[in-house]
Scaffold this active site. Structure first.
Site, PDB file in Angstrom:
ATOM      1  N   GLY A 251       7.008   1.621  -3.811  1.00 24.84           N
ATOM      2  CA  GLY A 251       6.139   2.791  -4.013  1.00 24.84           C
ATOM      3  C   GLY A 251       6.072   3.632  -2.746  1.00 24.84           C
ATOM      4  O   GLY A 251       6.100   4.872  -2.800  1.00 24.84           O
ATOM      5  N   ASP A 252       6.003   2.968  -1.603  1.00 27.37           N
ATOM      6  CA  ASP A 252       5.931   3.685  -0.319  1.00 27.37           C
ATOM      7  C   ASP A 252       7.230   4.451  -0.053  1.00 27.37           C
ATOM      8  O   ASP A 252       7.220   5.520   0.555  1.00 27.37           O
ATOM      9  CB  ASP A 252       5.672   2.691   0.820  1.00 27.37           C
ATOM     10  CG  ASP A 252       4.479   1.796   0.507  1.00 27.37           C
ATOM     11  OD1 ASP A 252       3.548   2.278  -0.158  1.00 27.37           O
ATOM     12  OD2 ASP A 252       4.506   0.614   0.901  1.00 27.37           O
TER      13      ASP A 252
HETATM   14  N1  LIG Z   1      13.211  -3.877  -9.623  1.00 29.07           N
HETATM   15  C1  LIG Z   1      13.482  -2.604  -9.325  1.00 29.07           C
HETATM   16  N2  LIG Z   1      14.744  -2.128  -9.469  1.00 29.07           N
HETATM   17  C2  LIG Z   1      15.042  -0.836  -9.172  1.00 29.07           C
HETATM   18  N3  LIG Z   1      14.148   0.062  -8.739  1.00 29.07           N
HETATM   19  C3  LIG Z   1      12.882  -0.349  -8.566  1.00 29.07           C
HETATM   20  C4  LIG Z   1      12.474  -1.704  -8.857  1.00 29.07           C
HETATM   21  N4  LIG Z   1      11.148  -1.802  -8.599  1.00 29.07           N
HETATM   22  C5  LIG Z   1      10.767  -0.585  -8.172  1.00 29.07           C
HETATM   23  N5  LIG Z   1      11.785   0.293  -8.158  1.00 29.07           N
HETATM   24  C6  LIG Z   1      11.753   1.715  -7.769  1.00 29.07           C
HETATM   25  O1  LIG Z   1      10.635   1.926  -6.951  1.00 29.07           O
HETATM   26  C7  LIG Z   1       9.717   2.836  -7.565  1.00 29.07           C
HETATM   27  C8  LIG Z   1       8.309   2.429  -7.218  1.00 29.07           C
HETATM   28  O2  LIG Z   1       8.062   1.138  -7.713  1.00 29.07           O
HETATM   29  P1  LIG Z   1       6.676   0.733  -8.395  1.00 29.07           P
HETATM   30  O3  LIG Z   1       6.425   1.574  -9.586  1.00 29.07           O
HETATM   31  O4  LIG Z   1       6.712  -0.738  -8.571  1.00 29.07           O
HETATM   32  O5  LIG Z   1       5.660   1.177  -7.238  1.00 29.07           O
HETATM   33  P2  LIG Z   1       4.218   0.652  -6.880  1.00 29.07           P
HETATM   34  O6  LIG Z   1       3.634  -0.088  -8.026  1.00 29.07           O
HETATM   35  O7  LIG Z   1       3.471   1.805  -6.357  1.00 29.07           O
HETATM   36  O8  LIG Z   1       4.577  -0.342  -5.702  1.00 29.07           O
HETATM   37  P3  LIG Z   1       3.845  -0.636  -4.309  1.00 29.07           P
HETATM   38  O9  LIG Z   1       2.583   0.153  -4.269  1.00 29.07           O
HETATM   39  O10 LIG Z   1       3.628  -2.111  -4.341  1.00 29.07           O
HETATM   40  O11 LIG Z   1       4.831  -0.239  -3.265  1.00 29.07           O
HETATM   41  C9  LIG Z   1      10.061   2.795  -9.046  1.00 29.07           C
HETATM   42  O12 LIG Z   1       9.655   3.962  -9.707  1.00 29.07           O
HETATM   43  C10 LIG Z   1      11.581   2.627  -8.984  1.00 29.07           C
HETATM   44  O13 LIG Z   1      12.196   3.869  -8.720  1.00 29.07           O
HETATM   45 MG   LIG Z   2       1.802   1.745  -5.062  1.00 24.46          MG
END
Ligand SMILES: Nc1ncnc2c1ncn2[C@@H]1O[C@H](COP(=O)(O)OP(=O)(O)OP(=O)(O)O)[C@@H](O)[C@H]1O
Ligand SMILES: [Mg+2]
Length: 309
Positions: A251-252
């Site tokens: 996400g970051d």
């Molecule tokens: N397993 C994965 N394979 C490929 N891309 C991923 C994967 N997990 C995350 N991503 C990429 O990273 C982006 C952000 O991930 P996610 O939606 O899990 O963010 P988050 O929940 O805000 O995470 P965090 O706050 O823990 O960093 C996704 O939209 C995707 O583009």
């Molecule tokens: Mg996040």
């Protein structure tokens, strides 16, 4: 200059282990310690792409020293307020069965005087910065409208803000009109107050927040992809399949990528493709906020953007 704010930073310890069993002695196979916390992760990604960054927030104790030392060595300008108590340690245990177990400390409590020192430093940094990134959970003792306050202070000086947080801090932050937010699906569900069952419902929920005055709403949906609302258009992109070793700070990485794109003024489609590629590439290494650029380039080549609305 970009300013990232991390109110409750952490030393992120990533362990690998055979199997983790509650109530037993669990020996870790490897351990790696790194400066963490969401805004700090954003700063570290931005540095890898050569941007000048300040990191602000609160640090304390020997763990605070560890973070400051590491960020200095990476060329990130540290503008933290020092507080009583130790900055927290967050443990992330990757076991062979694929489970990821997180153990998160609360972090030190922030006093009213600490907050005042922080606000004074923030006001000064506003003179130098063209973009602010506010990321992560609040420190213990920080009011839940603190991001709203920081957004208003930036807006008064014409500085754009990206907000990436959850719960009430996000709700109150949205009311202050940040330029961009990046909720994941769960965080967006909290704001609209109901479950979002597919991409279309996510798109409409994101549009409803855009209509409330947030210029750019980017919703990350884990490995399912990334959705972007701006100028009444809804775009969606998903990177090609990668072998995900560690998804912490994905996400970051999205937020850092958008910060770069905003400064460079690229199109919404290009910004979306880049963010999807950088965040997917981040997942391919064990290290947090570590972007293999050759993987980013490969992923960008094969991605297409869908127009949902
Ligand atoms: N397993 C994965 N394979 C490929 N891309 C991923 C994967 N997990 C995350 N991503 C990429 O990273 C982006 C952000 O991930 P996610 O939606 O899990 O963010 P988050 O929940 O805000 O995470 P965090 O706050 O823990 O960093 C996704 O939209 C995707 O583009
Ligand atoms: Mg996040």
């Amino acid at each position: 200059m970009i300013l990232t704010v991390t109110l409750n930073p952490a030393v992120d310890k990533t362990y690998t282990a055979g199997e983790l069993i509650a109530g037993h002695v669990n020996r870790m196979r490897t351990v790696m310690s790194i400066a963490g916390g969401k805004g700090i992760n954003v700063a570290r990604v931005l540095r890898q792409y050569g941007h000048s960054v300040y990191a602000a927030g609160f640090l304390g104790g020997y763990t605070g020293d560890f973070i400051e030392d590491q960020l200095n060595r990476e060329g990130i300008g540290c503008r933290f307020v020092r507080v009583e108590g130790d900055t927290r340690v967050n443990m992330n245990i990757l076991s062979d069965n694929g489970y990821v177990t997180e153990i998160l400390e609360p972090g030190p409590e922030i006093s009213g005087e600490d907050l005042n020192r922080f606000f004074a430093g923030y006001d000064e940094l506003m003179e130098e910065c063209g973009l602010v990134v506010l990321s992560g959970s609040l420190a213990v003792g920080a009011p839940d409208d603190i991001y709203a306050t920081l957004i208003s202070k930036a807006s008064d000086r014409g500085v754009r803000v990206i907000l990436d947080t959850s719960g009430e801090a996000l709700r109150k932050g949205i009311e202050a009109g940040p330029y961009m937010i990046k909720p994941n699906q769960r965080e967006l569900e909290y704001i609209v107050g109901h479950k979002l069952v597919n991409r279309e419902t996510v798109a409409h929920a994101a549009l409803s927040i855009h209509e409330k005055g947030v210029e750019h709403v980017v919703v990350s949906m884990g490995k399912k992809g990334l959705l972007s609302v701006s100028g009444n258009k809804v775009y969606f992109a998903k990177a090609g399949k990668v072998e995900a070793l560690n998804t912490v700070s994905c996400g970051d990485s999205v937020v850092a990528s958008y910060a770069m794109s905003m400064l460079e003024g690229v199109s919404d489609e290009q910004a979306l493709v880049r963010a999807a590629a950088i965040s997917a590439a981040n997942a391919t290494t064990l290290k947090n906020a570590d972007i293999p650029k050759e993987i980013v380039e490969e992923l960008e080549k094969t991605m297409t953007v869908e127009v949902l609305i």
